[in-house]
Design a protein around this motif. Structure first.
Motif, mmCIF file in Angstrom:
data_model
loop_
_atom_site.group_PDB
_atom_site.id
_atom_site.type_symbol
_atom_site.label_atom_id
_atom_site.label_comp_id
_atom_site.label_asym_id
_atom_site.label_seq_id
_atom_site.Cartn_x
_atom_site.Cartn_y
_atom_site.Cartn_z
ATOM 1 N N PRO A 1 10.068 1.281 -0.591
ATOM 2 C CA PRO A 1 11.157 2.150 -1.046
ATOM 3 C C PRO A 1 12.123 2.458 0.100
ATOM 4 O O PRO A 1 11.733 2.492 1.273
ATOM 5 C CB PRO A 1 10.422 3.415 -1.508
ATOM 6 C CG PRO A 1 9.048 2.945 -1.869
ATOM 7 C CD PRO A 1 8.744 1.854 -0.888
ATOM 8 N N THR B 1 8.662 0.484 -7.268
ATOM 9 C CA THR B 1 9.217 1.386 -6.250
ATOM 10 C C THR B 1 8.720 2.810 -6.458
ATOM 11 O O THR B 1 8.280 3.480 -5.505
ATOM 12 C CB THR B 1 10.753 1.353 -6.313
ATOM 13 O OG1 THR B 1 11.195 -0.010 -6.240
ATOM 14 C CG2 THR B 1 11.370 2.146 -5.167
ATOM 15 N N PRO C 1 15.755 -0.249 -5.503
ATOM 16 C CA PRO C 1 14.392 -0.728 -5.772
ATOM 17 C C PRO C 1 13.916 -1.679 -4.682
ATOM 18 O O PRO C 1 14.723 -2.258 -3.939
ATOM 19 C CB PRO C 1 14.530 -1.469 -7.113
ATOM 20 C CG PRO C 1 15.849 -1.080 -7.668
ATOM 21 C CD PRO C 1 16.716 -0.737 -6.511
ATOM 22 N N VAL C 2 12.612 -1.846 -4.586
ATOM 23 C CA VAL C 2 12.053 -2.872 -3.704
ATOM 24 C C VAL C 2 12.455 -4.240 -4.265
ATOM 25 O O VAL C 2 12.793 -4.377 -5.444
ATOM 26 C CB VAL C 2 10.530 -2.742 -3.579
ATOM 27 C CG1 VAL C 2 10.163 -1.398 -2.997
ATOM 28 C CG2 VAL C 2 9.850 -2.941 -4.938
#
Length: 441
Positions: A37, A374, A432-433
């Motif tokens: 994150p 995330t 977001p990841v």
């Protein structure tokens, strides 16, 4: 601890400095801060056992340690002592050290399905050497990779098949073809389509699912019938499935296999192993064309080989593989119970062999979701759990597992709120990841 109060100012500053000096901010893409994150990517100060501390002073229970390489836990006393003994004796010489002989004998006693072994520093060198050897002994150009497995090498023959193919000539990539895991008919069709062109089949013998009954035996038969080399990538399955790898567990012997990760408990050592007839083509005792198999200045550092020998002894004497499975089973049961208790059992999933667990985060429509991942990771981090996966090390104890399950339950409660809102955005804290393999940064 509430995620709104969880900050990592020193880690954030260190990440900025890393990006200014190191492309990607890390030496492995899977360790990149884009995998975490936003502003919550810890930079590690040190580790001991199953715990690591970041530069902000936070302690975490760590999973997936060292990308699965530290399976005994950080700073393992037996491994460290073996390394210390060698450091004062010198680490590299102009001729082979006796340690190279002892390490080879130990490895081949641990993995008796192999007849020769050569050590190197990373898994990519080992798998690429296996591919080169297969091409040399068969005289064929094509490589068949299992398309369901995520990674085999940093070298062109594999990376050219991923979205990060920039810089790799199309002519190289065209020589790599893919077959689906578990589907013998499709693999036979591929071998027939490219009859006498495919040098090898390379795959992880097992992954998130067990091999279907008869599958590995069937692959062995297909490779024999079509005259190609069968290569098992045991970087992950080695030691975690059994001390002798997946080949030792399932009883199917490949022509060549590659080991790494758990082999050195974090020290840099990998291995290419296999049948003498093939491996000797990279040696001096044959009359054919020489194969430049593996030749690495640091491939036989004495302290890394000492670490590998200590790891193998520890696995054998302390039943480490069985402990990894027991810990993983306890963790998987706890996570599934926690997810069910919060009403997200269909969205937070635990998959894989008990010694090699991963988790999936699905959205309200049951699709894999980076935003929900995330949200989940943010809550885990705030609770002191660093878990890009749920891959266990033997250093974990029951208290670690219990704490992890408690934190997972808290994360699942937030997950339920996001599902009810059909929008996880308020709980993301930023972007977001991202997937590791993608075309654009």
């Amino acid at each position: 601890m509430d995620t709104e109060e969880f900050f990592l100012p020193r880690s954030r500053a260190a990440n900025e400095r890393l990006h200014a000096l190191v492309p990607g901010g890390a030496h492995t893409y899977a360790k990149g801060d884009d995998q975490y994150p936003e502003n919550l990517a810890p930079v590690i100060s040190h580790g001991r056992g199953a715990h690591v501390w970041d530069v902000d002073g936070n302690r975490y229970i760590e999973y997936g340690s060292g990308l699965r390489s530290v399976s005994l836990g950080h700073a393992h006393p037996r491994v460290n002592e073996a390394v210390r003994r060698e450091l004062d004796r010198g680490t590299n010489f102009v001729r082979p050290s006796v340690m190279e002989l002892e390490a080879a004998e130990r490895f081949l006693a641990t993995v008796p399905t192999a007849e020769m072994v050569k050590f190197t520093k990373n898994g990519s060198d080992a798998t690429t050497a296996a591919v080169r050897l297969a091409r040399a002994v068969t005289g064929r150009p094509r490589v068949a990779i299992c398309g369901d497995h995520p990674f085999f090498s940093v070298d062109d023959w594999f990376i050219g098949t991923t979205p990060m193919s920039a810089g790799i000539p199309a002519a190289t990539t065209e020589l790599t073809v893919a077959f689906p895991y578990g589907d013998l008919a499709a693999t036979e069709e591929l071998l027939t389509r490219y009859e006498d062109e495919i040098a090898c089949l390379i795959l992880e013998p097992a992954g998130h699912t067990e091999p279907p009954p008869g599958y590995l035996t069937g692959l062995r038969e297909l490779a024999d019938r079509h005259g190609c080399v069968l290569i098992f990538d045991e970087m992950i399955t080695g030691f975690r499935w059994s001390e002798a790898g997946a080949q030792g567990l399932y009883g199917v012997v490949p022509d060549l296999s590659t080991f790494g990760k758990a082999l050195g408990n974090g020290f840099a050592v990998s291995a290419l192993a296999g049948r003498r007839e093939l491996m000797e083509r990279g040696g001096l005792r044959h009359s054919g064309d020489r194969v430049f198999l593996l030749s690495t200045t640091h491939g036989a550092e004495t302290h890394s080989l000492a670490a590998a020998m200590a790891v193998q002894a520890t696995y054998a004497e302390e039943g480490i593989t069985a402990r990894l499975h027991a810990l993983g089973e306890r963790l998987a049961a706890g996570v599934r119970e926690a997810a069910a208790g919060m009403g997200v059992a269909d969205h937070v999933l635990v998959r894989g062999r008990a010694s090699n667990l991963v988790f999936a985060t699905l959205d309200q429509n049951g699709r894999p979701s980076q935003p929900y991942r995330t949200l989940f990771l943010r809550r885990l981090l705030a609770g002191g759990v660093l878990a890009p996966s749920f891959v266990v090390s033997s250093a974990l104890d029951d208290a670690d597992i219990d704490h992890t399950v408690d934190v997972v339950a808290q994360a699942c409660a937030v997950y339920r709120k996001a599902l009810d809102a059909a929008d996880p955005t308020p709980w993301l804290g930023g972007r977001p990841v991202k997937p590791v393999f993608r075309r654009l940064a």
